[in-house]
Scaffold this motif. Structure first.
Motif, PDB file in Angstrom:
ATOM      1  N   LEU A  45      -2.908  17.493   5.342  1.00 44.29           N
ATOM      2  CA  LEU A  45      -3.700  16.283   5.133  1.00 44.29           C
ATOM      3  C   LEU A  45      -3.181  14.963   6.134  1.00 44.29           C
ATOM      4  N   TYR A  46      -4.053  14.102   6.345  1.00 43.39           N
ATOM      5  CA  TYR A  46      -3.761  12.813   6.774  1.00 43.39           C
ATOM      6  C   TYR A  46      -4.450  11.698   5.855  1.00 43.39           C
ATOM      7  N   LEU A  47      -3.706  10.743   5.100  1.00 38.38           N
ATOM      8  CA  LEU A  47      -4.379   9.906   4.421  1.00 38.38           C
ATOM      9  C   LEU A  47      -3.963   8.210   5.205  1.00 38.38           C
ATOM     10  N   TYR A  53       0.845  -1.205  -0.051  1.00 41.28           N
ATOM     11  CA  TYR A  53       0.002   0.049  -0.008  1.00 41.28           C
ATOM     12  C   TYR A  53       0.735   1.327   0.064  1.00 41.28           C
ATOM     13  N   ILE A  54       2.039   1.263   0.677  1.00 43.82           N
ATOM     14  CA  ILE A  54       2.840   2.300   0.883  1.00 43.82           C
ATOM     15  C   ILE A  54       3.606   2.448  -0.607  1.00 43.82           C
ATOM     16  N   SER A  55       4.035   1.399  -1.041  1.00 45.44           N
ATOM     17  CA  SER A  55       4.600   1.644  -2.491  1.00 45.44           C
ATOM     18  C   SER A  55       3.754   2.101  -3.320  1.00 45.44           C
ATOM     19  N   ARG A  56       2.362   1.711  -3.684  1.00 46.85           N
ATOM     20  CA  ARG A  56       1.521   2.236  -4.683  1.00 46.85           C
ATOM     21  C   ARG A  56       1.120   3.644  -4.443  1.00 46.85           C
ATOM     22  N   THR A  57       0.984   3.922  -3.270  1.00 48.96           N
ATOM     23  CA  THR A  57       0.619   5.590  -2.900  1.00 48.96           C
ATOM     24  C   THR A  57       1.819   6.394  -3.277  1.00 48.96           C
ATOM     25  N   ALA A  58       3.053   6.014  -2.617  1.00 49.14           N
ATOM     26  CA  ALA A  58       4.244   6.664  -2.931  1.00 49.14           C
ATOM     27  C   ALA A  58       4.489   7.178  -4.386  1.00 49.14           C
ATOM     28  N   ARG A  59       4.309   5.898  -5.174  1.00 50.45           N
ATOM     29  CA  ARG A  59       4.440   6.014  -6.745  1.00 50.45           C
ATOM     30  C   ARG A  59       3.417   7.010  -7.247  1.00 50.45           C
ATOM     31  N   GLN A  60       2.350   6.898  -6.955  1.00 53.70           N
ATOM     32  CA  GLN A  60       1.494   7.888  -7.630  1.00 53.70           C
ATOM     33  C   GLN A  60       1.650   9.166  -7.181  1.00 53.70           C
ATOM     34  N   VAL A  61       1.792   9.284  -6.043  1.00 53.00           N
ATOM     35  CA  VAL A  61       2.170  10.683  -5.731  1.00 53.00           C
ATOM     36  C   VAL A  61       3.372  11.407  -6.280  1.00 53.00           C
ATOM     37  N   ILE A  62       4.487  10.655  -6.453  1.00 58.91           N
ATOM     38  CA  ILE A  62       5.541  11.195  -7.104  1.00 58.91           C
ATOM     39  C   ILE A  62       5.206  11.454  -8.471  1.00 58.91           C
ATOM     40  N   ARG A  63       4.598  10.553  -9.343  1.00 55.99           N
ATOM     41  CA  ARG A  63       4.416  10.586 -10.681  1.00 55.99           C
ATOM     42  C   ARG A  63       3.286  11.564 -10.841  1.00 55.99           C
ATOM     43  N   ARG A  64       2.355  11.787 -10.291  1.00 54.26           N
ATOM     44  CA  ARG A  64       0.999  12.337 -10.633  1.00 54.26           C
ATOM     45  C   ARG A  64       0.696  13.761  -9.938  1.00 54.26           C
ATOM     46  N   SER A  65       1.521  14.156  -8.775  1.00 52.40           N
ATOM     47  CA  SER A  65       1.276  15.381  -8.085  1.00 52.40           C
ATOM     48  C   SER A  65       1.451  16.453  -8.766  1.00 52.40           C
ATOM     49  N   GLY A 101       5.961  22.682   7.160  1.00 50.35           N
ATOM     50  CA  GLY A 101       6.064  22.349   5.861  1.00 50.35           C
ATOM     51  C   GLY A 101       5.703  21.145   5.249  1.00 50.35           C
ATOM     52  N   VAL A 102       5.305  19.899   6.047  1.00 49.00           N
ATOM     53  CA  VAL A 102       4.734  18.869   5.754  1.00 49.00           C
ATOM     54  C   VAL A 102       3.350  18.939   5.048  1.00 49.00           C
ATOM     55  N   ALA A 103       3.165  18.467   3.805  1.00 47.92           N
ATOM     56  CA  ALA A 103       2.008  18.523   3.190  1.00 47.92           C
ATOM     57  C   ALA A 103       0.983  17.561   3.487  1.00 47.92           C
ATOM     58  N   MET A 104       1.440  16.071   3.647  1.00 50.28           N
ATOM     59  CA  MET A 104       0.574  14.881   3.967  1.00 50.28           C
ATOM     60  C   MET A 104       1.219  13.859   4.481  1.00 50.28           C
ATOM     61  N   VAL A 105       0.765  13.237   5.608  1.00 44.85           N
ATOM     62  CA  VAL A 105       1.324  11.909   6.235  1.00 44.85           C
ATOM     63  C   VAL A 105       0.343  10.899   5.794  1.00 44.85           C
ATOM     64  N   LEU A 106       0.857   9.733   5.672  1.00 44.15           N
ATOM     65  CA  LEU A 106       0.245   8.409   5.224  1.00 44.15           C
ATOM     66  C   LEU A 106       0.597   7.541   6.368  1.00 44.15           C
ATOM     67  N   GLU A 107      -0.276   6.798   6.805  1.00 44.64           N
ATOM     68  CA  GLU A 107      -0.450   5.648   7.526  1.00 44.64           C
ATOM     69  C   GLU A 107      -1.192   4.695   7.051  1.00 44.64           C
ATOM     70  N   VAL A 108      -0.586   3.289   7.060  1.00 42.42           N
ATOM     71  CA  VAL A 108      -1.151   1.956   6.754  1.00 42.42           C
ATOM     72  C   VAL A 108      -1.464   1.280   7.919  1.00 42.42           C
ATOM     73  N   ASN A 129       4.480  14.875  21.344  1.00 41.90           N
ATOM     74  CA  ASN A 129       4.366  13.642  20.635  1.00 41.90           C
ATOM     75  C   ASN A 129       5.354  13.453  19.651  1.00 41.90           C
ATOM     76  N   HIS A 130       6.025  12.300  19.603  1.00 40.62           N
ATOM     77  CA  HIS A 130       7.016  11.776  18.761  1.00 40.62           C
ATOM     78  C   HIS A 130       6.466  10.604  17.892  1.00 40.62           C
ATOM     79  N   VAL A 131       6.046  11.164  16.616  1.00 45.37           N
ATOM     80  CA  VAL A 131       5.194  10.122  15.828  1.00 45.37           C
ATOM     81  C   VAL A 131       6.216   9.801  14.584  1.00 45.37           C
ATOM     82  N   ILE A 132       5.883   8.712  14.106  1.00 46.15           N
ATOM     83  CA  ILE A 132       6.534   8.181  12.976  1.00 46.15           C
ATOM     84  C   ILE A 132       5.439   7.857  11.998  1.00 46.15           C
ATOM     85  N   PRO A 133       5.371   8.485  10.916  1.00 42.31           N
ATOM     86  CA  PRO A 133       4.465   8.144   9.893  1.00 42.31           C
ATOM     87  C   PRO A 133       5.096   7.238   9.077  1.00 42.31           C
ATOM     88  N   ASP A 134       4.152   6.275   8.334  1.00 42.93           N
ATOM     89  CA  ASP A 134       4.813   5.491   7.344  1.00 42.93           C
ATOM     90  C   ASP A 134       5.352   6.188   6.099  1.00 42.93           C
TER      91      ASP A 134
END
Length: 192
Positions: free
Chosen positions: A142-144, A50-62, A112-119, A85-90
């Motif tokens: 944004l939080y996905l 899920y992480i790979s498929r999401t990151a690939r689209q964000v890099i290619r299509r944003s 400056g962070v635009a979005m975080v992704l968690e699976v 809080n010390h949080v590590i998003p995927d």
């Protein structure tokens, strides 16, 4: 020689010091979420898919060029008497032009962070609730959330205080619209 008097550490300071001194086993990650130390085991292949498929689209299509970091430690505002809080998003996404990750320490501010992704993984409630509140408090636009148990993807937006005012949840297979600076529909058919 005279002894120097030191102010006693607060419970929050002791917790933060103990957390920062943790030596987790390789592949595990430790986070301090709303006053609780959470240790997560290494992810399975489906999680990484899920992480790979999401990151690939964000890099290619944003619309804007995006940079990303996997497992980047973020320092976020806390609620009430807890230490930060010390949080590590995927995945953490930021506009490439900001070059946020290059000189960042192990734990960086979220400016400056635009979005975080968690699976979701072994502790889905933390992703659905506690981390959502942490990211909103930090003002991350944004939080996905990819929820494997619910077979859905949720985009949280418009953070205010302890939560996001807007959210859109769609089942896997339906595209979900990511607003600017991304400005594209994230396809989730690969999630099925």
């Amino acid at each position: 020689m005279t002894a120097m008097a030191h102010e006693p550490l607060t419970q929050e300071e002791v917790l933060l010091e103990g957390f920062l001194a943790l030596d987790t086993p390789e592949g595990f990650r430790a986070e301090l979420i709303e006053g609780e130390i959470v240790v997560t085991p290494p992810p399975d292949g489906e999680h990484e898919h899920y992480i790979s498929r999401t990151a690939r689209q964000v890099i290619r299509r944003s619309q804007a060029d995006m940079d990303f970091s996997g497992n980047k430690g973020l320092k976020l505002k806390s609620g009430e008497a807890c230490p930060k809080n010390h949080v590590i998003p995927d995945i953490t996404f930021a506009p490439l032009k900001l070059d946020l990750f290059r000189s960042a320490g192990a734990w960086m501010p979220c400016d400056g962070v635009a979005m975080v992704l968690e699976v979701t993984s072994t502790k889905p409630k933390a992703d659905r609730e506690a981390k959502r509140r942490c990211y909103a408090r930090g003002g991350i636009p944004l939080y996905l959330l990819v929820d494997r148990e619910a077979s859905s993807v949720t985009l949280f937006s418009d953070p205010e205080k302890d939560d996001y005012r807007q959210h859109c949840t769609l089942p896997f297979g339906k595209p979900i619209t990511l607003p600017e600076p991304f400005a594209f529909d994230l396809e989730t058919s690969d999630f099925l």
